[in-house]
Design a protein around this motif. Structure first.
Motif, PDB file in Angstrom:
ATOM      1  N   ALA A 136     -28.653 -16.759 -20.792  1.00 56.62           N
ATOM      2  CA  ALA A 136     -29.376 -15.800 -21.635  1.00 56.62           C
ATOM      3  C   ALA A 136     -28.431 -14.765 -22.242  1.00 56.62           C
ATOM      4  N   ASP A 137     -27.426 -14.370 -21.478  1.00 58.07           N
ATOM      5  CA  ASP A 137     -26.501 -13.320 -21.930  1.00 58.07           C
ATOM      6  C   ASP A 137     -25.353 -13.858 -22.776  1.00 58.07           C
ATOM      7  N   ALA A 138     -25.076 -15.151 -22.671  1.00 59.17           N
ATOM      8  CA  ALA A 138     -23.899 -15.720 -23.347  1.00 59.17           C
ATOM      9  C   ALA A 138     -24.043 -15.664 -24.861  1.00 59.17           C
ATOM     10  N   GLU A 139     -22.975 -15.286 -25.538  1.00 58.23           N
ATOM     11  CA  GLU A 139     -22.959 -15.255 -27.000  1.00 58.23           C
ATOM     12  C   GLU A 139     -22.582 -16.602 -27.600  1.00 58.23           C
ATOM     13  N   SER A 140     -21.986 -17.464 -26.769  1.00 60.54           N
ATOM     14  CA  SER A 140     -21.555 -18.785 -27.225  1.00 60.54           C
ATOM     15  C   SER A 140     -21.370 -19.670 -26.002  1.00 60.54           C
ATOM     16  N   LEU A 141     -21.179 -20.953 -26.242  1.00 59.60           N
ATOM     17  CA  LEU A 141     -20.905 -21.857 -25.130  1.00 59.60           C
ATOM     18  C   LEU A 141     -19.614 -21.454 -24.427  1.00 59.60           C
ATOM     19  N   ALA A 142     -18.590 -21.089 -25.195  1.00 62.43           N
ATOM     20  CA  ALA A 142     -17.326 -20.657 -24.596  1.00 62.43           C
ATOM     21  C   ALA A 142     -17.528 -19.424 -23.727  1.00 62.43           C
ATOM     22  N   ASP A 143     -18.422 -18.543 -24.140  1.00 58.65           N
ATOM     23  CA  ASP A 143     -18.712 -17.345 -23.357  1.00 58.65           C
ATOM     24  C   ASP A 143     -19.369 -17.717 -22.035  1.00 58.65           C
ATOM     25  N   PHE A 144     -20.268 -18.692 -22.055  1.00 57.75           N
ATOM     26  CA  PHE A 144     -20.875 -19.171 -20.808  1.00 57.75           C
ATOM     27  C   PHE A 144     -19.809 -19.741 -19.884  1.00 57.75           C
ATOM     28  N   TYR A 145     -18.913 -20.551 -20.425  1.00 56.45           N
ATOM     29  CA  TYR A 145     -17.831 -21.109 -19.614  1.00 56.45           C
ATOM     30  C   TYR A 145     -16.981 -19.995 -19.002  1.00 56.45           C
ATOM     31  N   ARG A 146     -16.724 -18.945 -19.773  1.00 54.72           N
ATOM     32  CA  ARG A 146     -15.940 -17.815 -19.250  1.00 54.72           C
ATOM     33  C   ARG A 146     -16.666 -17.109 -18.111  1.00 54.72           C
ATOM     34  N   LYS A 147     -17.968 -17.019 -18.193  1.00 53.45           N
ATOM     35  CA  LYS A 147     -18.738 -16.384 -17.128  1.00 53.45           C
ATOM     36  C   LYS A 147     -18.613 -17.182 -15.825  1.00 53.45           C
ATOM     37  N   VAL A 148     -18.651 -18.512 -15.935  1.00 49.20           N
ATOM     38  CA  VAL A 148     -18.462 -19.358 -14.753  1.00 49.20           C
ATOM     39  C   VAL A 148     -17.074 -19.117 -14.161  1.00 49.20           C
ATOM     40  N   ALA A 149     -16.058 -19.138 -15.010  1.00 48.72           N
ATOM     41  CA  ALA A 149     -14.684 -18.938 -14.539  1.00 48.72           C
ATOM     42  C   ALA A 149     -14.510 -17.564 -13.902  1.00 48.72           C
ATOM     43  N   ALA A 150     -15.099 -16.530 -14.522  1.00 48.10           N
ATOM     44  CA  ALA A 150     -14.961 -15.177 -13.985  1.00 48.10           C
ATOM     45  C   ALA A 150     -15.597 -15.079 -12.605  1.00 48.10           C
ATOM     46  N   HIS A 151     -16.744 -15.710 -12.431  1.00 51.02           N
ATOM     47  CA  HIS A 151     -17.400 -15.692 -11.119  1.00 51.02           C
ATOM     48  C   HIS A 151     -16.519 -16.333 -10.056  1.00 51.02           C
ATOM     49  N   MET A 152     -15.884 -17.440 -10.418  1.00 53.74           N
ATOM     50  CA  MET A 152     -15.047 -18.147  -9.456  1.00 53.74           C
ATOM     51  C   MET A 152     -13.753 -17.407  -9.158  1.00 53.74           C
ATOM     52  N   CYS A 153     -13.194 -16.766 -10.159  1.00 53.55           N
ATOM     53  CA  CYS A 153     -11.870 -16.158 -10.013  1.00 53.55           C
ATOM     54  C   CYS A 153     -11.890 -14.739  -9.447  1.00 53.55           C
ATOM     55  N   ALA A 154     -12.839 -13.921  -9.891  1.00 53.23           N
ATOM     56  CA  ALA A 154     -12.780 -12.484  -9.606  1.00 53.23           C
ATOM     57  C   ALA A 154     -12.705 -12.136  -8.114  1.00 53.23           C
ATOM     58  N   PRO A 155     -13.540 -12.714  -7.255  1.00 50.61           N
ATOM     59  CA  PRO A 155     -13.498 -12.320  -5.843  1.00 50.61           C
ATOM     60  C   PRO A 155     -12.210 -12.708  -5.134  1.00 50.61           C
ATOM     61  N   ARG A 156     -11.441 -13.586  -5.748  1.00 51.32           N
ATOM     62  CA  ARG A 156     -10.265 -14.135  -5.070  1.00 51.32           C
ATOM     63  C   ARG A 156      -8.953 -13.781  -5.764  1.00 51.32           C
ATOM     64  N   GLY A 157      -9.031 -12.954  -6.772  1.00 49.89           N
ATOM     65  CA  GLY A 157      -7.810 -12.503  -7.428  1.00 49.89           C
ATOM     66  C   GLY A 157      -7.114 -13.562  -8.245  1.00 49.89           C
ATOM     67  N   ALA A 158      -7.833 -14.616  -8.622  1.00 49.39           N
ATOM     68  CA  ALA A 158      -7.244 -15.690  -9.425  1.00 49.39           C
ATOM     69  C   ALA A 158      -7.492 -15.414 -10.898  1.00 49.39           C
ATOM     70  N   SER A 159      -6.787 -16.146 -11.748  1.00 46.81           N
ATOM     71  CA  SER A 159      -6.963 -15.977 -13.188  1.00 46.81           C
ATOM     72  C   SER A 159      -7.389 -17.261 -13.880  1.00 46.81           C
ATOM     73  N   CYS A 160      -7.378 -18.393 -13.163  1.00 50.43           N
ATOM     74  CA  CYS A 160      -7.713 -19.682 -13.771  1.00 50.43           C
ATOM     75  C   CYS A 160      -8.518 -20.512 -12.785  1.00 50.43           C
ATOM     76  N   PHE A 161      -9.668 -20.979 -13.222  1.00 54.89           N
ATOM     77  CA  PHE A 161     -10.499 -21.873 -12.427  1.00 54.89           C
ATOM     78  C   PHE A 161     -10.306 -23.293 -12.937  1.00 54.89           C
ATOM     79  N   VAL A 162      -9.741 -24.156 -12.082  1.00 57.62           N
ATOM     80  CA  VAL A 162      -9.542 -25.564 -12.421  1.00 57.62           C
ATOM     81  C   VAL A 162     -10.670 -26.369 -11.794  1.00 57.62           C
ATOM     82  N   GLU A 163     -11.516 -26.957 -12.639  1.00 54.45           N
ATOM     83  CA  GLU A 163     -12.652 -27.743 -12.164  1.00 54.45           C
ATOM     84  C   GLU A 163     -12.343 -29.215 -12.402  1.00 54.45           C
ATOM     85  N   LYS A 164     -12.499 -30.044 -11.377  1.00 51.77           N
ATOM     86  CA  LYS A 164     -11.919 -31.383 -11.453  1.00 51.77           C
ATOM     87  C   LYS A 164     -12.911 -32.535 -11.246  1.00 51.77           C
ATOM     88  N   THR A 165     -14.124 -32.404 -11.717  1.00 47.29           N
ATOM     89  CA  THR A 165     -15.044 -33.541 -11.663  1.00 47.29           C
ATOM     90  C   THR A 165     -14.451 -34.706 -12.468  1.00 47.29           C
TER      91      THR A 165
END
Length: 349
Positions: free
Chosen positions: A95-124
């Protein structure tokens, strides 16, 4: 993080048993990378459009949609409870995303922020189904396609309980799917054989593709994944008992070429003749049609491995396996979507 300080997503993929779990495990040792169990999000066709994703999100969570491609994936956000992402949170992001890329960034930020990382590598592995489209829509999204000799892939999948027709069909279809992104700046091709032969060079190239400096800690075999990484639950998988090595072991090239031991001449004959249907060739704009042609296209040497001649007994066995596979895929698709899937592979002429 990217130049503007936001976390970034990177997608890895490749046919199952090509080494994507090993790759993610190694990259996950890097202090700036977070890795996770397979999401089964970015492999769905709905994930290519923000509007479509918004409209279909309940169907995806309720297992009423399948990924396109040979492997019909029904799961969506499979490790959600492990990584702290549920339907309510995804709907809020959408609902908040301005674009698909913005949604992807929200996923990455959730994964990275609590752990001090800067890149989320998803490997399905089946992320490759969407590589071509994503390389056009989001040229800033890094894509990593892990390749491996299809005969070794097939031998590995058969050891894990898959049929030979499934193994050959999946390698052929999934590999060609990923190759459609060749030539795009966001696309990087790596090979399992190179990774296990020269890990620093391959991992260095991948990290450069991700905009990160090389850190030798990625090769510390006694080191568990960094604190920034959710552990892959491969240890509990029944199929892992048939793996010749696990991602936690020291890197070894011992499994390269094992098809010579695992597959006999008749099995190789069948593999080489598995082919894409005309419809699949057109859909994928494939430069090749058969398993054997793809091996040669990728530069894998067919060598001196003995291949048995085709006979009536072998053809009957092949046709039974093919029909059983078509029936399984049809049943799976009808169960979840009430639609028949396209037939994308066959064996023989």
């Amino acid at each position: 993080m990217t130049g503007d300080g936001t976390a970034r997503l990177a997608l890895a993929g490749g046919c199952g048993s090509s080494g994507t779990t090993l790759l993610a495990h190694l990259l996950g040792r890097h202090p700036r990378i977070v890795a996770a169990p397979e999401f089964d999000v970015f492999n769905h066709p709905e994930a290519l459009s923000l509007e479509t994703l918004r409209a279909s999100i309940d169907d995806l969570f309720d297992r009423r949609r399948l990924s396109h491609g040979y492997k019909l994936v029904v799961g969506f956000l499979t490790p959600g409870a492990v990584v702290g992402i549920d339907r309510v949170l995804v709907k809020r992001w959408l609902a908040d995303a301005e674009s698909l890329a913005d949604f992807y960034r929200k996923v990455a930020a959730h994964m990275c922020a609590p752990r001090g990382a800067s890149c989320f590598v998803e490997k399905t592995p089946t992320n490759v189904y969407n590589f071509a489209a994503l390389s056009r829509q989001m040229p800033e999204l890094p894509l990593i396609h892990q390749l491996r000799d299809g005969r070794d892939v097939a031998g590995s999948l058969v050891r894990r309980g898959k049929t030979l027709f499934y193994a050959g069909s999946r390698w052929l279809y999934d590999t060609v799917s990923g190759l459609r992104a060749r030539g795009r700046a966001s696309y990087l091709e790596t090979r399992y054989e190179d990774l296990v032969a020269d890990p620093p060079r391959v991992l260095g190239a991948i990290l450069a593709h991700l905009g990160l400096d090389y850190d030798p800690c990625v090769l510390e075999s006694g080191r568990e994944s960094s604190a920034s990484t959710y552990e892959e639950e491969w240890r509990g998988k029944r199929s892992a008992r048939r793996w010749q090595s696990t991602p936690g072991d020291a890197i070894s090239a011992a499994s390269v070429g094992n098809f010579r031991r695992d597959l006999d001449g008749e099995q190789l004959s069948t593999l080489y003749r598995i082919r894409l249907t005309d419809r699949a060739v057109a859909e994928l704009q494939s430069p090749v049609r058969t398993f054997a042609e793809l091996l040669e296209h990728l530069g894998y040497d067919r060598g001196d491995a003995a291949v048995a001649p085709v006979n009536s007994r072998l053809r009957v066995r092949e046709l039974r396996a093919e029909l059983a596979d078509h029936a399984y895929r049809a049943g799976r698709s009808l169960r979840y979507t009430r639609k028949l899937p396209d037939i994308v592979t066959r064996v023989g002429g």
